[in-house]
Write a protein that holds these residues in place. Sequence first.
Motif, PDB file in Angstrom:
ATOM      1  N   SER A 314       0.843  -1.195   0.000  1.00  0.00           N
ATOM      2  CA  SER A 314       0.000   0.000   0.000  1.00  0.00           C
ATOM      3  C   SER A 314       0.877   1.244   0.000  1.00  0.00           C
ATOM      4  CB  SER A 314      -0.911  -0.009   1.229  1.00  0.00           C
ATOM      5  OG  SER A 314      -1.744   1.140   1.237  1.00  0.00           O
ATOM      6  N   VAL A 315       0.259   2.346  -0.384  1.00  0.00           N
ATOM      7  CA  VAL A 315       0.910   3.653  -0.319  1.00  0.00           C
ATOM      8  C   VAL A 315      -0.191   4.698  -0.314  1.00  0.00           C
ATOM      9  CG1 VAL A 315       1.127   3.958  -2.835  1.00  0.00           C
ATOM     10  CG2 VAL A 315       2.808   5.045  -1.304  1.00  0.00           C
ATOM     11  N   ARG A 316       0.127   5.894   0.174  1.00  0.00           N
ATOM     12  CA  ARG A 316      -0.888   6.943   0.120  1.00  0.00           C
ATOM     13  C   ARG A 316      -0.255   8.295  -0.184  1.00  0.00           C
ATOM     14  NH1 ARG A 316      -2.581   7.004   6.570  1.00  0.00           N
ATOM     15  NH2 ARG A 316      -0.947   8.429   7.244  1.00  0.00           N
ATOM     16  N   GLY A 317      -1.087   9.238  -0.585  1.00  0.00           N
ATOM     17  CA  GLY A 317      -0.596  10.581  -0.882  1.00  0.00           C
ATOM     18  C   GLY A 317      -1.650  11.602  -0.509  1.00  0.00           C
ATOM     19  N   ARG A 318      -1.187  12.817  -0.182  1.00  0.00           N
ATOM     20  CA  ARG A 318      -2.126  13.909   0.047  1.00  0.00           C
ATOM     21  C   ARG A 318      -1.456  15.219  -0.350  1.00  0.00           C
ATOM     22  NH1 ARG A 318      -2.335  14.621   6.701  1.00  0.00           N
ATOM     23  NH2 ARG A 318      -0.108  15.038   6.935  1.00  0.00           N
ATOM     24  N   SER A 319      -2.278  16.193  -0.691  1.00  0.00           N
ATOM     25  CA  SER A 319      -1.759  17.483  -1.139  1.00  0.00           C
ATOM     26  C   SER A 319      -1.668  18.457   0.004  1.00  0.00           C
ATOM     27  CB  SER A 319      -2.708  18.100  -2.148  1.00  0.00           C
ATOM     28  OG  SER A 319      -2.724  17.345  -3.291  1.00  0.00           O
ATOM     29  N   TRP A 320      -0.766  19.375  -0.154  1.00  0.00           N
ATOM     30  CA  TRP A 320      -0.684  20.492   0.770  1.00  0.00           C
ATOM     31  C   TRP A 320      -1.045  21.771   0.058  1.00  0.00           C
ATOM     32  CZ3 TRP A 320       4.728  19.704   3.278  1.00  0.00           C
ATOM     33  CH2 TRP A 320       4.649  18.655   4.205  1.00  0.00           C
ATOM     34  N   LEU A 363       5.693   3.224  -5.358  1.00  0.00           N
ATOM     35  CA  LEU A 363       6.194   4.601  -5.300  1.00  0.00           C
ATOM     36  C   LEU A 363       5.966   5.295  -6.645  1.00  0.00           C
ATOM     37  CD1 LEU A 363       7.625   6.812  -3.709  1.00  0.00           C
ATOM     38  CD2 LEU A 363       9.818   5.846  -4.434  1.00  0.00           C
ATOM     39  N   ALA A 364       6.280   4.582  -7.722  1.00  0.00           N
ATOM     40  CA  ALA A 364       6.065   5.165  -9.054  1.00  0.00           C
ATOM     41  C   ALA A 364       4.585   5.496  -9.242  1.00  0.00           C
ATOM     42  CB  ALA A 364       6.540   4.203 -10.140  1.00  0.00           C
ATOM     43  N   HIS A 365       3.725   4.617  -8.743  1.00  0.00           N
ATOM     44  CA  HIS A 365       2.288   4.838  -8.898  1.00  0.00           C
ATOM     45  C   HIS A 365       1.824   6.082  -8.149  1.00  0.00           C
ATOM     46  CE1 HIS A 365      -1.866   3.724  -9.735  1.00  0.00           C
ATOM     47  NE2 HIS A 365      -2.130   4.169  -8.513  1.00  0.00           N
ATOM     48  N   VAL A 367       3.595   8.590  -7.211  1.00  0.00           N
ATOM     49  CA  VAL A 367       4.185   9.781  -7.838  1.00  0.00           C
ATOM     50  C   VAL A 367       3.378  10.176  -9.074  1.00  0.00           C
ATOM     51  CG1 VAL A 367       6.218  10.592  -9.129  1.00  0.00           C
ATOM     52  CG2 VAL A 367       6.528   9.509  -6.905  1.00  0.00           C
ATOM     53  N   ARG A 368       3.027   9.170  -9.890  1.00  0.00           N
ATOM     54  CA  ARG A 368       2.221   9.433 -11.091  1.00  0.00           C
ATOM     55  C   ARG A 368       0.847   9.981 -10.744  1.00  0.00           C
ATOM     56  NH1 ARG A 368       4.094   4.467 -12.937  1.00  0.00           N
ATOM     57  NH2 ARG A 368       2.196   3.382 -12.324  1.00  0.00           N
ATOM     58  N   SER A 369       0.357   9.639  -9.551  1.00  0.00           N
ATOM     59  CA  SER A 369      -0.996  10.037  -9.167  1.00  0.00           C
ATOM     60  C   SER A 369      -1.053  11.427  -8.553  1.00  0.00           C
ATOM     61  CB  SER A 369      -1.559   9.026  -8.167  1.00  0.00           C
ATOM     62  OG  SER A 369      -1.473   7.733  -8.705  1.00  0.00           O
ATOM     63  N   ALA A 370       0.074  12.110  -8.475  1.00  0.00           N
ATOM     64  CA  ALA A 370       0.077  13.465  -7.900  1.00  0.00           C
ATOM     65  C   ALA A 370      -0.846  14.360  -8.715  1.00  0.00           C
ATOM     66  CB  ALA A 370       1.494  14.019  -7.912  1.00  0.00           C
ATOM     67  N   PRO A 371      -1.579  15.245  -8.043  1.00  0.00           N
ATOM     68  CA  PRO A 371      -2.418  16.175  -8.801  1.00  0.00           C
ATOM     69  C   PRO A 371      -1.528  17.070  -9.664  1.00  0.00           C
ATOM     70  CG  PRO A 371      -2.343  16.788  -6.475  1.00  0.00           C
ATOM     71  CD  PRO A 371      -1.659  15.463  -6.598  1.00  0.00           C
ATOM     72  N   THR A 372      -2.063  17.564 -10.759  1.00  0.00           N
ATOM     73  CA  THR A 372      -1.227  18.292 -11.722  1.00  0.00           C
ATOM     74  C   THR A 372      -0.583  19.534 -11.119  1.00  0.00           C
ATOM     75  OG1 THR A 372      -3.299  19.191 -12.539  1.00  0.00           O
ATOM     76  CG2 THR A 372      -2.232  17.517 -13.889  1.00  0.00           C
ATOM     77  N   GLN A 373      -1.255  20.148 -10.119  1.00  0.00           N
ATOM     78  CA  GLN A 373      -0.674  21.362  -9.515  1.00  0.00           C
ATOM     79  C   GLN A 373       0.569  21.051  -8.690  1.00  0.00           C
ATOM     80  OE1 GLN A 373      -3.648  20.137  -9.228  1.00  0.00           O
ATOM     81  NE2 GLN A 373      -5.235  21.658  -8.825  1.00  0.00           N
ATOM     82  N   ALA A 374       0.717  19.820  -8.272  1.00  0.00           N
ATOM     83  CA  ALA A 374       1.828  19.491  -7.366  1.00  0.00           C
ATOM     84  C   ALA A 374       3.160  19.647  -8.097  1.00  0.00           C
ATOM     85  CB  ALA A 374       1.670  18.072  -6.849  1.00  0.00           C
TER      86      ALA A 374
END
Length: 421
Positions: A314-320, A363-365, A367-374
């Motif tokens: 698993s992995v997760r991401g969130r925006s600031w 990790l690649a996934h 990173v690819r899933s970052a919102p475009t503004q990131a």
Amino acid sequence: MRIDVFSIFPDYLAPLELSLIGKARREGLLEVHSHDLRRFTHDRHHTVDDTPYGGGAGMVMTPQPWGEALDELVGSAGGQLPTLIVPGPGGEPFTQTTAYELAGVPWLAFACGRYEGIDERVYDEARSQLGPERVRILSLGDYVLNGGEVAVLAMIEAIARLLPGVIGNEESLTEESHTGGLLEYPVYTKPATWRGHQVPQVLLSGDHQRIAAWRHDQRLARTATRRPDLLPSSATLAGGGKQPLQIVPATPADAAELFVLTRACWLDEGRTAGTFDIPPLTEDMDAMKATVAPGSPWHTWVVRDPQSGRLVGSVRGRSWRGAPDLSEPLEENVGSDRGRFWEIGRLMVAPDLHGRGLGQELLAHVVRSAPTQATTAWLVTGANSSRNLRFYRKAGFRRSRVASPYPGTVALERALSEDDL
Ligand code: JEB
């Protein structure tokens, strides 16, 4: 690094004076002391063994000399504590990952057993003197030796060659078997023809791209025939044509398994950090449910083994929101897909599937899933987790100017480019 070895056959350790390990010792990179266990006996016959309580074959090593050896060892270094490694056929497997982990420990002690093994209370005593995390029972492999000495030689060699300066060719460390999850490609040197055996033509071609492709094929083919056990996960995805692993968004139904996998994965991390008081280990089930519930700022992904259905990563991401200088508390900066920072967290792979590239894929996934503004991917990891630091460095992450707010961790970052999205 300091190493102490206790054995009734200290001469067995003589090879540690030779070759690169011997050189490292002479250069002061490595300090090795071998001790004769019989020095810690007091009877005329220097007895170290006795018959087993409860009956059974063979002899057992008595606790007395081990206890005194341990006391002397612990008393010899003003408060410092060694990590004690006891080789045994019933230990956890000693792998390249273990070698890397132990290469980061400043003081190792090895206890070589003989006969049927060592009285179990010696382990209890060592755990209470050193702390349970500093006592490791490790096995070299699934076969039976007569004692721990040969295993200790192998372990010391595997560990010492990872120390800075010991092998002198840092590059050859990064390309080896058992780090990429595939066996190595075959190697050749001059002459181009020997007793009628030819060096494969492609290696003489000068075409580096073709050479790299050929070597990769050789690695896959070799691994498939010699070590198919290394393949079931992502190595086969690269070219073996097995079922692909699907990285999918987590749902509330994944919470319980994710909770268990998180604990399993962070226990080692806690051991390395010297504290189990870290969020992945202390968070309760409700907190886990909340992060995978709709409306959570976290986007979590999971991967399951297609055969068994088991959740294995698993992995997760969130925006600031804004540029997080962390002058505000971290949580306050978290926004909904509008920030410039993409924080990556909780990257985990089931421990039995480490070393197959699954973490890299996750990790690649993310990173690819970052919102475009990131513009920046950011994450924290244990300041002493050399395995993690190496892993992220390889993936292009470097020390971040935005410091980690959590003690004992460091923040890493990597610029996000068009190519990532
Ligand atoms: C290590 C050891 C013995 C049962 C039968 C025989 C001390 N991979 C490995 N195989 N065997 C050992 C090992 C490792 N590491 C090993 C230490 C000792 C075997 N024996 C003999 C113990 N229990 C005694």
